[in-house]
Design an enzyme around this catalytic site. Structure first.
Site, short mmCIF file in Angstrom:
data_model
loop_
_atom_site.label_atom_id
_atom_site.label_comp_id
_atom_site.label_asym_id
_atom_site.label_seq_id
_atom_site.Cartn_x
_atom_site.Cartn_y
_atom_site.Cartn_z
N ASN A 9 61.00 -45.11 28.91
CA ASN A 9 60.89 -43.67 28.66
C ASN A 9 59.65 -43.17 29.39
OD1 ASN A 9 60.73 -41.08 27.71
ND2 ASN A 9 60.18 -41.65 25.61
N LYS A 11 58.74 -40.18 29.72
CA LYS A 11 58.22 -38.95 29.12
C LYS A 11 57.97 -37.89 30.20
CE LYS A 11 56.23 -41.80 25.53
NZ LYS A 11 55.50 -41.80 24.29
N HIS A 101 63.98 -38.54 19.78
CA HIS A 101 62.63 -39.12 19.94
C HIS A 101 61.65 -38.39 19.03
CE1 HIS A 101 58.87 -40.43 21.71
NE2 HIS A 101 59.55 -41.43 22.27
N GLU A 103 58.74 -37.44 19.45
CA GLU A 103 57.98 -36.35 20.08
C GLU A 103 58.81 -35.07 20.10
OE1 GLU A 103 56.89 -38.47 23.61
OE2 GLU A 103 55.46 -39.68 22.47
N GLU A 179 61.30 -46.83 16.10
CA GLU A 179 59.99 -46.51 16.66
C GLU A 179 59.09 -45.93 15.57
OE1 GLU A 179 60.28 -45.91 21.19
OE2 GLU A 179 60.60 -43.98 20.25
N GLY A 185 52.34 -44.70 21.50
CA GLY A 185 51.23 -44.25 22.33
C GLY A 185 49.86 -44.48 21.73
N SER A 225 54.19 -48.75 21.67
CA SER A 225 53.09 -49.45 22.36
C SER A 225 53.47 -50.86 22.81
CB SER A 225 51.84 -49.49 21.46
OG SER A 225 51.39 -48.17 21.20
C1 PEP Z 1 58.24 -44.13 23.43
O1 PEP Z 1 57.93 -43.13 24.06
O2 PEP Z 1 59.38 -44.24 23.00
C2 PEP Z 1 57.23 -45.15 23.22
C3 PEP Z 1 57.54 -46.18 22.48
O3 PEP Z 1 56.02 -44.93 23.80
P1 PEP Z 1 54.83 -46.02 23.91
O4 PEP Z 1 55.43 -47.31 24.42
O5 PEP Z 1 53.88 -45.41 24.91
O6 PEP Z 1 54.24 -46.18 22.57
#
Ligand code: PEP
Length: 289
Positions: A9, A11, A101, A103, A179, A185, A225
């Site tokens: 992803n 983003k 997601h 976000e 997640e 992040g 992460s």
């Molecule tokens: C994500 O955007 O789905 C995600 C898991 O981001 P990150 O790996 O940066 O935590």
């Protein structure tokens, strides 16, 4: 047997000028036949990524390559929805899509009911779909993580009308990404055992919703992460089928390490008797009924 999947992803990162080259570099450095790879760039970079992934350095002799995914999709097919992108518009650009997601739940106010409508739109267009679910930190600390995720899965799938989605077929187009919001992040990750327990809970929820086989056919990814150093803890869990990777997915070295580790898991799960069969999922047809 469930596929092992690594989905990137990106983003709101990269531009049409640089996305194709980054995708090509990652594709060439992750040529792992047993792992399903997906890159989800911003909408404006979809064509560049598609083209960057089409070269001989990325596509293997058996035709397997890296799939392209969108990061969102609108629930309607067309109309007065300024700035939005429908599932039909993704034809020729993407075969996967991420919905729900955290976000987008946070910044665009997406609800489970709306995400369910997106699921239905994606399914109707024949897109493979990664549905994201996950709890907030205070919810985990209060011991409510599994109840929260259970409610999200039910809310998204119930809102989408399970019969229209074809639940009796086992939803072969669906992947769920667990997640935990506090891990996205932040550099913090869940424990592998906690993520695996959540995967078991998610499949129990799918079974309760009427999924044949107890939801066993639905891949569950961990996201939050993930790096090349942490991926092993998750892939050591038989109930976890890969990762949705954010920040680290923009770094070719990291992606090379993550996919190489995923390849070990995929090969172990397939076993020696299976070593000649292709890794990728069969193409999906759009659902017309
Ligand atoms: C994500 O955007 O789905 C995600 C898991 O981001 P990150 O790996 O940066 O935590």
């Amino acid at each position: 047997m469930r596929h092992v999947i690594v989905a990137a992803n990106w983003k709101m990162n990269t531009t049409p000028a640089d996305a194709g080259e980054l995708a090509a570099t990652i594709g060439a450095r992750t040529r792992e036949p047993d792992v399903v790879r997906v890159i989800c760039p911003p909408f404006v970079c979809l064509a560049a990524v598609r083209d960057g992934l089409a070269g001989p350095d990325v596509v293997a002799a058996d035709g397997s390559g890296v799939a392209v995914g969108a990061q969102n999709v609108h629930h309607e097919q067309a109309g007065a929805f300024t700035g939005e992108t429908s599932a039909a518009m993704l034809a020729g650009l993407a075969t996967w899509v991420i919905v729900g997601h955290s976000e987008r739940r946070r910044d665009a106010g997406e609800t489970d009911e709306l995400i369910g409508r997106k699921l239905r739109a994606a399914r109707a267009a024949g897109l493979r779909t990664i549905l994201c679910v996950g709890e907030q930190l205070d919810e985990r600390e209060a011991g409510r993580a599994e109840a929260v995720v259970d409610a999200q899965v039910r809310g998204c799938l119930d809102g989408a009308d399970l019969a229209a989605l074809g639940v009796e077929d086992g939803l072969p187009w669906l992947t769920i990404a667990y997640e935990p919001v506090w891990a996205i992040g932040t550099g913090r990750t869940a424990r592998g055992a906690d993520a695996a327990a959540m995967a078991v809970r998610i499949r129990a929820t799918l079974a309760a919703l009427g999924m044949p086989g107890g939801g066993d056919g639905v891949p569950v990814l961990y996201g939050g992460s993930v790096t090349s150093s942490s991926i092993g803890e998750f892939l050591a869990e038989p109930d976890i089928d890969g990762a949705l990777v954010g920040g680290a997915s923009l770094k070719p070295d990291e992606m090379a390490g993550i996919v190489a580790r995923a390849g070990l898991t995929a090969a172990a799960r397939r076993g020696p008797a299976d070593s000649g069969s292709p890794a990728g999922p069969a193409p999906l047809a759009a659902k017309t009924t």
